[in-house]
Design an enzyme around this catalytic site. Sequence first.
Site, mmCIF file in Angstrom:
data_model
loop_
_atom_site.group_PDB
_atom_site.id
_atom_site.type_symbol
_atom_site.label_atom_id
_atom_site.label_comp_id
_atom_site.label_asym_id
_atom_site.label_seq_id
_atom_site.Cartn_x
_atom_site.Cartn_y
_atom_site.Cartn_z
ATOM 1 N N TRP B 197 0.864 -1.177 0.000
ATOM 2 C CA TRP B 197 0.000 0.000 0.000
ATOM 3 C C TRP B 197 0.901 1.226 0.000
ATOM 4 O O TRP B 197 1.773 1.361 0.862
ATOM 5 C CB TRP B 197 -0.883 -0.047 1.235
ATOM 6 N N ASP B 278 -0.421 -5.364 9.502
ATOM 7 C CA ASP B 278 -1.427 -4.393 9.059
ATOM 8 C C ASP B 278 -2.689 -5.194 8.732
ATOM 9 O O ASP B 278 -2.703 -5.981 7.781
ATOM 10 C CB ASP B 278 -0.925 -3.628 7.825
ATOM 11 N N LYS B 314 -13.237 -0.866 6.196
ATOM 12 C CA LYS B 314 -13.857 -1.728 5.190
ATOM 13 C C LYS B 314 -14.861 -2.703 5.784
ATOM 14 O O LYS B 314 -15.979 -2.833 5.292
ATOM 15 C CB LYS B 314 -12.774 -2.538 4.435
#
Lengths: 421, 468
Positions: B197, B278, B314
């Site tokens: 990312w 993460d 999310k």
Amino acid sequence: MMASHQVTMEKTSARKESSVWQGVEQGPEDPILGVTVAFNKDNHPDKVNLGVGAYRTEEGKPLVLDVVRRAEAAIVADRSVNKEYLPIIGLASFCKLSAQLILGADCPAIVEKRTTTVQCLSGTGSLRVGAEFIGKHYHQTIIYIPDPTWGNHNKIFPLGGVSVRKYRYYDPATRGLDFQGMMEDLHSAPSGAVVLLHACAHNPTGVDPTPEQWEQIRRLIRSKKQLPFFDSAYQGFASGSLDRDAAPVRSFAGDGGEMLIAQSYAKNLGLYGERVGALTFVCGSPDVAKRVESQLKLVIRPMYSNPPGHGARIVEAVLSDKQLFQDWTVELKGMADRIITMRHKLFDALKQKGTPGRWSHIVKQIGMFTFTGLNKDQVVFMTKEYHIYMTADGRISMAGLNSKNVHHLAEAIHAAVTRRS
Amino acid sequence: MAFSATAQRAALAQGFATSIPSADQPSKASFAAFSGFRPVALKKAALDLHSAKPARVSMQAVATKASAFESITQAPPDPILGVSEAFKADTSSDKLNLGVGAYRTEDIKPYVLDVVKKAEKLMLENGENKEYLPIEGLADFNKATVALLLGSDNKAVKDGRVATIQSLSGTGSLRLGAAFLARFYPGRTVFLSNPTWGNHKNIFADAGVEWKEYRYFNPATIGLDFEGMMADIEAAPNGSVIVLHGCAHNPTGIDPTPEQWSKIADLIEKKNHLPFFDVAYQGFASGSLDEDAASVRLFVERGFELLVAQSYSKNLGLYAERIGALNAVLPTADLATKVKSQLKRLARALYSNPPVHGARIVAYVVGNNDIFDEWKQEMAGMAGRIQAVRATLVEELKKRDTKGRDWSFITSQIGMFSFTGLKPAQVENMTKKWHVYMTKDGRISLAGLNKARAGYLADAMIDSFDNF
């Protein structure tokens, strides 16, 4: 098989004892927020929390403003509102309205499109983003802060890459502004340095410059080409009037020079926990403002990507709806007036008791706090014997007082001041 | 061991504060120029910008004034979030936004989960107040989040060995962790997967932590370069920090198998590295909260100390509320207490205390069994829709593909994203000709696709692969 299993077991247990964090020491509780932590641990029925600056009603209860409840109900019921990421710099309408609130919609800097406003996490977040930006882009990474100031200023700026120096501010002898000292220190500060100014209701002292003094401060800062950074956490709370409390900020914004402004809605809209605020740059030109905005995004994105939506929507609703805004000004004045009433009640109670010392500063000081002049030992005594929770610098949050506990506080102060040390 | 982050940060700030008014001088902030932490002492400008010209009294209505920020350059748009901005500006009716990882319904609409609406209604009915949260966040949220991550009966939690701080979603949790590393684990290098990312790099850099990369994606197989990954983790100096995606790797969608995770753990243990997980897609990858947490739980079970950043953007659709947590698992409860106290100090100087709204929503959802069950169903529904869309896309590609290519990577990749293998020139064609918005690295967000548009996307992809 057994052997390898045993090896694994040993490895696991050996791992458990060592740590890369072995040297980490216990950090102290935050001097301000830690007061509430201590208060919560106390079971005494007469305990009073005068630590953090959060408004309490006459009943000693937290307050969610009526306009906030109304706005929030509408937002939650609104099917067109979703929870998509906000832009990095926040809700556009919120930013625009915030700039107008602090600067006035007719501010030449706004009219000339020389400002950029980004939504941040209340006052702290706005200050931190501003600090990081200064640390990255400004040629003088030094900020002058008043002595004393809100404790967290001392932490935010260095971590943002800006070193901190002090200018004289509070005169303990008069319990008022050391104006001469302030002017001298700003005068000897380097050209181009950043200067932190409390827009109104100075925290912790409650001592603000007069309009005449503000004018002299402004001229000096501009003559030294210093960069003013206003911390506006109490607009509307100091005098009860949003416009009056913004006057110093607006006088700077109106003179054509540059500045930064950190705004918080924690107190004046009671949105403490929603973390909503704004950082505004007043720049020399629209083009600079545009470029500054683009660079602010680069500071924000690696910090938290984009700001929280809920509080900003509430603010947007209140600021953009005529009725809600009007009702807000009334509630705001109500809160400010209750605090002024408590100031008088405390002052009267001390007078009645004949508590030695001068106490007129209690009614002269402005905003949420009173800088009592009590020393650390006296504070410790008051906490221990009277269960009064306040910061060690002698600051009390008037918002935590009511008719029921003001006499208990007066007793505590009286005892602290008259006891033989 | 007293380490002065202040001095270092100030030094950093000094080093990077180049306000030299020259067009050639890249600003530190420029995305293109910045590719890692370089502790080079750059010379500060001796030039006093304000003395360059005397102040003019301007007679113009809009005065061009001298500015202390005159030398600041226009920063480029964010590579990910900037895609949505470009998409908004596009007027074509064919446009498709496959940029940012935000879930869309089959009607390509943003989705607020039913359980979130239920929680918000309850919160209003209960008249919750808006007082400051403690610096470490809402206690009920912190309890819930670590239970979700590690399981409700987790021994490390019971033993008090886990420090949890509510933080500003994934980004904020990573930043807090990075700031902690900078101060309390200085001089170490953080290893990020290649690719990763994009924001990871800037988060660590801005916190003053050096990063390097370990191999991860194998373009030839469109799969995991496991040998390369292991070799690079082995080559990293002992005690390095290794950032691992807990599940649904972003941007590739390629996750190690359980066996591979085990081997990775063995190696990390051998090298005494510090894992930093993460976890942005728990529940979103497979549809199961527990399954998606397996990698983290394996490491904790094996006694590692580690950091974990969590996000509810999310899986609970709480993008805008910025709700997440940084968890530190320590060998002892005493250390956990100390680490927590230090994390609090860092958080206080960033934002004082975290926002309450999102935290309360999570606490309400997890705290009520019925609502919690409903959430699991909604999450399975979201994950299911994405899996179905992947399958449809593969069908549509097969229909159009005259070259018999293998598109199975699209269905084997996990989570919201697919790493298509499209190169920058091909990506440009996708956007310019087909109005398909995606990130330059070839990543598409399946969450932004539906069955109805899968054929169109397939057309665009085949055209781009074949002709550019």
